[in-house]
Design a protein around this motif. Structure first.
Motif, short mmCIF file in Angstrom:
data_model
loop_
_atom_site.label_atom_id
_atom_site.label_comp_id
_atom_site.label_asym_id
_atom_site.label_seq_id
_atom_site.Cartn_x
_atom_site.Cartn_y
_atom_site.Cartn_z
N GLU A 81 1.36 -1.34 -0.33
CA GLU A 81 -0.02 -0.17 -0.21
C GLU A 81 1.01 1.46 0.19
OE1 GLU A 81 0.31 -2.59 2.38
OE2 GLU A 81 0.21 -1.59 4.53
N HIS A 85 -7.95 -4.84 -1.20
CA HIS A 85 -7.21 -5.07 0.29
C HIS A 85 -6.40 -3.39 0.38
CE1 HIS A 85 -4.94 -6.85 3.47
NE2 HIS A 85 -3.89 -6.12 3.06
N GLU A 86 -5.13 -3.56 -0.64
CA GLU A 86 -4.58 -2.65 -1.22
C GLU A 86 -5.16 -1.27 -0.82
OE1 GLU A 86 -1.70 -3.90 0.00
OE2 GLU A 86 -1.63 -5.74 -0.62
N HIS A 125 -6.18 0.01 2.13
CA HIS A 125 -5.07 0.62 3.08
C HIS A 125 -5.04 2.11 2.99
CE1 HIS A 125 -3.33 -2.83 4.78
NE2 HIS A 125 -2.80 -3.61 4.24
N GLU A 150 -4.01 -4.42 9.60
CA GLU A 150 -4.40 -5.47 8.58
C GLU A 150 -5.58 -6.37 8.66
OE1 GLU A 150 -3.04 -5.68 5.98
OE2 GLU A 150 -0.98 -5.06 6.60
N TYR A 182 -3.51 -11.01 9.95
CA TYR A 182 -4.65 -10.77 9.26
C TYR A 182 -6.13 -11.78 9.36
CZ TYR A 182 -0.44 -9.36 6.11
OH TYR A 182 0.05 -8.28 5.70
ZN LIG Z 1 -2.61 -5.51 3.85
#
Ligand SMILES: [Zn+2]
Length: 619
Positions: A270, A299-300, A303, A333, A404
Motif C-alpha cells: 500500500e 485490500h491494498e 490501506h 491488517e 490478518y
Molecule cells: Zn495489507
C-alpha cells in the motif's frame, strides 16, 4: 554555493537549492536486471552518514534490499573519490568524511533487480524484456540527519524509448525515454513506485469519487493487460463502496499499479496514492478460474485509509531506520482483511456464495492453529519479522501472521456485536466512518492512533460492550480455542462439517494440485505426495507423520491426490486409510483408523437473526 552550482553543472544536472538532491535512475538495461543510479547530494564538510531505506513502509520489516546494491562509488565536487565504511551494526548505513571545501557528493551505484528477499518482494524493483517495476527506495541513499518529509529530491528516469510509465508522481517534463519528475520529499518518493513497459495499459475507473482512480497494468504480452469492461465496472463500484465505509478518498488521485507475471511471487503493498501489485499473468484475462477474485485490489485500496491515512503510533517513525512497533497490526491488517471481502461482495467482485465460503474457510482453518495456545495474535504481530517467509514445518504450532485472518475474525465479531446490539441500526461501518474522518497528514506522516483510540471509537458506536476486555481476551492472550459463540448468537450461523464439498470448495479442489484432508486425517499433500502440513493432535500427528515425508501409496495403490481423497471419503465403509510413507531412506506403512469420511466446513443458517445478510448488503 558556487561550488554546488559548478558541480551540478559539471555533472549535467541543473543548479538547485542546497537542500535539493538529484536522483537519476537509468532503467534502459532493466531487461538484463540492472538499474544504475546517480545521486548528487548537497553536503557540508565533516563526518557524514548515508542511509539506505531499511524499514520500507507497508511491509513493516527491516527489509531494505541493500544486498543488491553493487559498484558503489562516491566522489566529491573537488574531484576526489571518497572512502566509505559500512556500519557493522546496521547494514544500511554508510559512514564517510566530507573534506573541507566540498559541497556535493555524487553517489553512483547499480542495483540488481529481480533478487528480492522474502520480505522485500513488495518494495523491490523488477525488470523483464517488455516491462518492469521500480521502487525508488531500492535506488537511493539519503543523509542520516534529514527529515524524510522535508528532504527534497528531484527524480529523473531514463528508460527504453518505446516504454511508457505509470506512477502517482507528477511529471515536470518528458521526452521519449526520459522523464523528469517534479521535486518531491524523500517520503513522497519512497511512497510512489513506478511501473513501466511497452505493454502498459491504463484504465480510468468509473466512480462517484471526487478523486480520479486509475488501474495500470504491464505484462509480457498486450492481451494480458486487457481487463474487460465488466471487471472495470466492478472495480469502480468497489471504490464507491469503500468511500461508503471509510469516507471520501483522502488523496487527490489513486493509481493501481499492476505487474502481471508468473515470474513474480504475488504481492501487494500500500501507498497513499497508489498500490504496487504483482499477480499471475492471466489474472485479468482468466478471472473465472481465479481462487481469490483479485482480493488484493480491495485490500491494498483500503490501506489508503487503514494504514496510510491513519496508522498505529510507533509503527512508522520519522525515519526509515528506527525499529517499528508492529503490535497493532491486528487493526491495520485485520480490519483491512475483514473489509476487503466485504467490499468485494458489495461491489460484485465476489458472489455472496464466495463471500460465505471465504469466511467459512477462515473460521475453520484458524480453529486448527494450535499455536494459539502458547502465543497471542498480538505476539504474531510483534514477531512479524521472523514469521514472514517462515518454514511450513509444524506451521500450526509456530503460528503464522495470524493478525490478518484472526484480526479479521475479531472485527467480524465486533461488527456482529454492534449490529445485534443495535438491532441492525448501527454497524462497524459507523465506527470506520468516524474513525477515519481525520485531516490527512503529509504522505509519510499518517494520523496515528493507540489501542485506547480504538476502544473509545467502538464505545462511541456501541457502549454496552467491554471492548478493552474483548480485545484482551481475543488478541492479547493465548487462547485454547477460537471463540465462536457469536457465530450462532449474533450472526445466526453455525459451523458444521459435512461430507460433500460446496460449489466453491469443489472449485478449490480442482485448482489444488495436491490433496487437502486436514479436517479428517489432519494433513495436506502436494501433487507428488509430499506432506505439506500436519495438524497437531490429528490422526496424522498421532500416527507420527511429519512435514517433508512422501506418501508413496494409498491403500496399496500408487499415490495420487484423488486416491487419497477417495480413500478418506470411503472410510465410513473401510474404517481406515493405509499409507506407505517414505522419510529419508526409510519406508514405512501407517494405518490411520478413521471412519468419519470426508469433511468440509460449512456455515449453516440457524433460526433468528441473519447478520451476514446485512454485512453483505451494498451501501
Ligand atoms: Zn495489507
Amino acid at each position: 554555493m558556487a561550488l554546488v552550482a559548478t558541480s551540478a553543472l559539471a555533472s549535467g544536472a541543473p543548479a538547485k537549492g542546497p537542500m535539493v538532491a538529484s536522483l537519476q535512475v537509468d532503467a534502459r538495461d532493466v531487461a538484463r536486471r540492472l538499474l544504475t543510479a546517480q545521486m548528487d547530494i548537497p553536503v557540508a564538510p565533516g563526518p557524514m552518514e548515508l542511509n539506505y531505506v531499511e524499514w520500507t513502509p507497508g511491509n513493516h520489516n527491516p527489509s531494505g534490499p541493500i544486498q543488491n546494491v553493487v559498484d558503489l562509488v562516491i566522489t566529491d565536487d573537488l574531484g576526489d573519490r571518497l572512502d566509505w565504511r559500512r556500519d557493522p551494526e546496521k547494514m544500511t548505513r554508510l559512514f564517510l568524511d566530507i573534506p573541507d571545501g566540498a559541497g556535493v557528493v555524487t553517489v553512483r551505484f547499480s542495483y540488481i533487480t529481480n533478487q528480492p528477499s522474502v520480505i522485500s518482494r513488495s518494495t523491490d524493483s523488477y525488470g523483464f524484456p517488455t516491462f518492469g517495476g521500480l521502487n525508488w527506495n531500492t535506488v537511493l541513499f539519503y543523509p542520516g540527519d534529514v527529515d524524510k518529509d522535508d528532504y527534497l529530491i528531484e527524480p529523473e528516469l531514463r528508460l527504453p524509448g518505446d516504454w511508457n510509465i505509470a506512477t502517482s508522481l507528477a511529471i515536470e517534463s518528458q521526452r521519449p525515454g526520459q522523464i523528469l519528475f517534479k521535486t518531491v520529499s524523500l517520503a513522497e518518493l519512497v511512497d510512489s513506485p513506478v511501473i513501466y513497459g511497452s505493454t502498459l495499459r491504463t484504465y480510468e475507473l468509473q466512480t462517484n469519487s471526487a478523486s480520479p482512480h486509475f488501474i495500470h497494468a504491464v505484462a509480457a504480452f498486450d492481451e494480458q493487460t486487457d481487463l474487460g469492461e465488466e471487471r472495470l465496472q466492478k472495480f469502480g463500484k468497489m471504490v464507491d463502496q469503500a468511500e461508503a465505509v471509510f469516507g471520501p478518498f483522502p488523496r487527490e488521485e489513486y493509481h493501481f499499479l499492476v505487474l502481471l507475471s508468473d515470474d513474480l511471487a504475488g504481492f501487494g503493498v500500500e501507498h497513499n496514492k497508489s498500490t504496487y501489485i504483482a499477480e499471475p499473468q492471466d489474472t485479468f484475462n482468466d478471472a473465472e478460474e481465479k481462487a481469490d477474485p483479485i482480493g488484493v485490489i480491495p485490500h491494498e485500496y483500503i490501506h489508503a485509509w487503514c494504514g496510510k491515512l491513519r496508522t498505529p503510533a510507533g509503527l512508522l517513525a520519522t525515519d526509515y531506520d528506527t525499529t517499528g512497533d508492529t503490535h497493532l497490526l491486528w487493526v491495520y491488517e485485520g480490519m483491512t482483511t475483514y473489509y476487503s471481502d466485504i467490499l468485494a461482495v458489495r461491489s460484485g467482485l465476489m458472489t455472496e456464495d464466495e463471500y460465505v465460503n471465504s469466511i467459512t474457510n477462515r473460521i475453520a482453518e484458524y480453529e486448527l492453529r494450535e499455536g494459539r495456545t502458547w502465543r497471542s495474535v498480538e505476539d504474531t504481530a510483534v514477531a512479524l519479522r521472523f514469521l514472514r517467509g517462515r518454514s511450513a514445518s509444524w506451521g500450526d504450532r509456530r503460528r503464522g501472521v495470524a493478525y490478518y485472518a484472526e484480526g479479521a475474525l475479531f472485527w467480524m465479531e465486533a461488527d456482529a456485536i454492534i449490529r445485534n446490539g443495535t438491532r441492525g441500526e448501527k454497524s462497524l461501518d459507523d465506527f470506520t466512518r468516524a474513525f477515519f474522518h481525520v485531516t490527512p497528514g503529509r504522505p509519510g506522516s499518517p494520523v496515528t492512533y493507540t489501542l485506547e483510540d480504538i476502544v473509545t471509537g467502538l464505545r462511541h458506536v456501541y457502549p454496552d460492550q467491554d471492548w478493552a476486555g474483548l480485545v484482551n481476551e481475543r488478541l492479547e492472550e493465548p487462547v485454547k480455542t477460537l471463540s465462536l459463540d457469536y457465530l450462532t448468537s449474533k450472526l445466526g450461523y453455525e459451523l458444521v462439517f459435512v461430507d460433500e464439498p460446496s460449489e466453491e470448495q469443489t472449485k478449490a479442489i480442482e485448482r489444488n494440485k495436491g490433496a487437502d484432508v486436514r479436517y479428517s486425517l489432519g494433513l495436506t499433500t502436494n501433487k507428488d505426495g509430499g506432506v505439506t502440513r500436519i495438524v497437531p493432535d490429528s490422526l496424522a500427528d498421532k500416527a507420527d507423520l511429519a512435514y517433508g515425508m512422501t506418501i508413496l501409496a494409498v491403500n496399496h495403490y500408487t499415490y495420487t491426490p484423488e486416491r487419497l481423497r477417495q480413500a478418506v471419503a470411503r472410510t465410513p465403509d473401510t474404517g481406515a486409510v493405509t499409507l506407505l510413507v517414505e522419510f529419508g531412506d526409510k519406508v514405512e506403512e501407517k494405518m490411520l483408523r478413521y471412519d468419519g469420511g470426508a469433511k468440509y466446513p460449512k456455515l449453516v443458517r440457524r433460526r433468528g437473526v441473519d447478520t451476514l445478510e446485512g454485512i453483505m448488503a451494498r451501501r
